[in-house]
Design an enzyme around this catalytic site. Sequence first.
Site, PDB file in Angstrom:
ATOM      1  N   ARG A 171       4.051 -59.596 -44.580  1.00  0.00           N
ATOM      2  CA  ARG A 171       3.904 -58.158 -44.845  1.00  0.00           C
ATOM      3  C   ARG A 171       4.564 -57.273 -43.791  1.00  0.00           C
ATOM      4  O   ARG A 171       4.157 -56.125 -43.576  1.00  0.00           O
ATOM      5  CB  ARG A 171       2.432 -57.756 -44.947  1.00  0.00           C
ATOM      6  CG  ARG A 171       1.757 -58.316 -46.173  1.00  0.00           C
ATOM      7  CD  ARG A 171       0.300 -57.942 -46.222  1.00  0.00           C
ATOM      8  NE  ARG A 171      -0.286 -58.578 -47.379  1.00  0.00           N
ATOM      9  CZ  ARG A 171      -0.878 -57.943 -48.379  1.00  0.00           C
ATOM     10  NH1 ARG A 171      -1.005 -56.636 -48.344  1.00  0.00           N
ATOM     11  NH2 ARG A 171      -1.358 -58.601 -49.388  1.00  0.00           N
ATOM     12  N   MET A 185      -9.421 -45.248 -35.515  1.00  0.00           N
ATOM     13  CA  MET A 185      -9.809 -45.832 -36.795  1.00  0.00           C
ATOM     14  C   MET A 185      -9.979 -47.356 -36.796  1.00  0.00           C
ATOM     15  O   MET A 185     -10.030 -47.969 -37.856  1.00  0.00           O
ATOM     16  CB  MET A 185      -8.791 -45.423 -37.881  1.00  0.00           C
ATOM     17  CG  MET A 185      -8.627 -43.920 -37.971  1.00  0.00           C
ATOM     18  SD  MET A 185      -7.583 -43.355 -39.334  1.00  0.00           S
ATOM     19  CE  MET A 185      -8.689 -43.539 -40.723  1.00  0.00           C
ATOM     20  N   GLU A 186     -10.071 -47.975 -35.626  1.00  0.00           N
ATOM     21  CA  GLU A 186     -10.093 -49.445 -35.596  1.00  0.00           C
ATOM     22  C   GLU A 186     -11.128 -50.095 -34.676  1.00  0.00           C
ATOM     23  O   GLU A 186     -11.570 -51.221 -34.949  1.00  0.00           O
ATOM     24  CB  GLU A 186      -8.710 -49.989 -35.189  1.00  0.00           C
ATOM     25  CG  GLU A 186      -7.603 -49.787 -36.202  1.00  0.00           C
ATOM     26  CD  GLU A 186      -6.962 -48.404 -36.156  1.00  0.00           C
ATOM     27  OE1 GLU A 186      -7.188 -47.685 -35.146  1.00  0.00           O
ATOM     28  OE2 GLU A 186      -6.281 -48.008 -37.103  1.00  0.00           O
ATOM     29  N   GLY A 201      -3.717 -48.161 -28.855  1.00  0.00           N
ATOM     30  CA  GLY A 201      -3.418 -47.216 -29.929  1.00  0.00           C
ATOM     31  C   GLY A 201      -3.436 -45.777 -29.475  1.00  0.00           C
ATOM     32  O   GLY A 201      -3.337 -45.474 -28.282  1.00  0.00           O
ATOM     33  N   SER A 242      -3.335 -38.487 -28.533  1.00  0.00           N
ATOM     34  CA  SER A 242      -2.142 -37.965 -29.217  1.00  0.00           C
ATOM     35  C   SER A 242      -2.333 -36.525 -29.669  1.00  0.00           C
ATOM     36  O   SER A 242      -1.372 -35.816 -29.939  1.00  0.00           O
ATOM     37  CB  SER A 242      -1.808 -38.826 -30.432  1.00  0.00           C
ATOM     38  OG  SER A 242      -2.900 -38.839 -31.325  1.00  0.00           O
ATOM     39  N   ASP A 243      -3.586 -36.109 -29.771  1.00  0.00           N
ATOM     40  CA  ASP A 243      -3.885 -34.724 -30.155  1.00  0.00           C
ATOM     41  C   ASP A 243      -5.320 -34.438 -29.719  1.00  0.00           C
ATOM     42  O   ASP A 243      -6.085 -35.361 -29.461  1.00  0.00           O
ATOM     43  CB  ASP A 243      -3.715 -34.511 -31.671  1.00  0.00           C
ATOM     44  CG  ASP A 243      -4.404 -35.564 -32.522  1.00  0.00           C
ATOM     45  OD1 ASP A 243      -4.518 -36.730 -32.076  1.00  0.00           O
ATOM     46  OD2 ASP A 243      -4.846 -35.242 -33.628  1.00  0.00           O
TER      47      ASP A 243
HETATM   48  N1  HPA Z   1      -8.262 -39.160 -36.569  1.00  0.00           N
HETATM   49  C1  HPA Z   1      -8.255 -40.490 -36.618  1.00  0.00           C
HETATM   50  N2  HPA Z   1      -7.465 -41.230 -35.865  1.00  0.00           N
HETATM   51  C2  HPA Z   1      -6.629 -40.614 -35.032  1.00  0.00           C
HETATM   52  C3  HPA Z   1      -6.582 -39.230 -34.929  1.00  0.00           C
HETATM   53  C4  HPA Z   1      -7.450 -38.476 -35.735  1.00  0.00           C
HETATM   54  O1  HPA Z   1      -7.457 -37.238 -35.684  1.00  0.00           O
HETATM   55  N3  HPA Z   1      -5.629 -38.918 -34.010  1.00  0.00           N
HETATM   56  C5  HPA Z   1      -5.116 -40.093 -33.583  1.00  0.00           C
HETATM   57  N4  HPA Z   1      -5.722 -41.126 -34.185  1.00  0.00           N
END
Ligand code: HPA
Length: 242
Positions: free
Chosen positions: A48, A183-184, A94, A206-207
């Site tokens: 994959r 998310m992991e 991540g 990242s934000d």
């Molecule tokens: N939500 C979920 N996962 C993420 C986010 C988010 O805002 N930013 C970076 N990974």
Amino acid sequence: MSLNIPTPHINANKGDFAKTVLMPGDPLRAKYIAETYLENPKQVNSVRNVLGYTGFYKGAPVSVMASGMGMPSISIYSYELFEGYGVENIIRIGTAGALNKDLKIGDVVVGMGASTNSSFIKENGFSGLSTIADYGILSTLCDVARSRGTTLNVGNLFSTDIFYGDSNFAEKWSSVGVLAVEMEAAALYFNAAKLGKKSLAICTVSDNLVTGEVSSAEERQTAFNEMMLLALETAVKLNKQA
Ligand code: HPA
């Protein structure tokens, strides 16, 4: 090990993976890491296009393979690595969205624990379990970060199943001190706990969902490089431990 190899999602041979696997979400990140940081990288998975490689860093064998996005995906790959290929340590590398106003783009957040809105742990029969990182890997990472002069923000992560959803969740989870959303981690930590293995999630911010700060591609890359070196140095130290 209770899973025959090749496993449904990994077509590597026995012994192809090192004791420690670093897991970014993105397969091209795995390729970049292997080609940029590892000596003699050999591609060991292609199913994959979830690319996996094994090579050497400072003489220590290290693997890197993508996890894909989300808990179902990382739960499949971590399970097959642990149970099929005898991997002992998985370090997720991540990105995460900060839920704390003081965190800046590029800061490194480490999940001592991972809370979740996923039913993954409940459906596995352990509703209410605290999913936590392995203390040994965490303390090794802390030693590495101290020696590099890098600040770690260690605390609770929130592993969500919902990327596009109600934005009020940020305020809510922030109010109980959760540092960042990704998310992991919770599924990875659960699999490691269930299978008697070790895991840790390291993320760069990242934000920031509280302040609204968003990163440029360049900021993301610089922060990623430092996280990468932290993870590789940690893997070298883990390799020296029994
Ligand atoms: N939500 C979920 N996962 C993420 C986010 C988010 O805002 N930013 C970076 N990974």
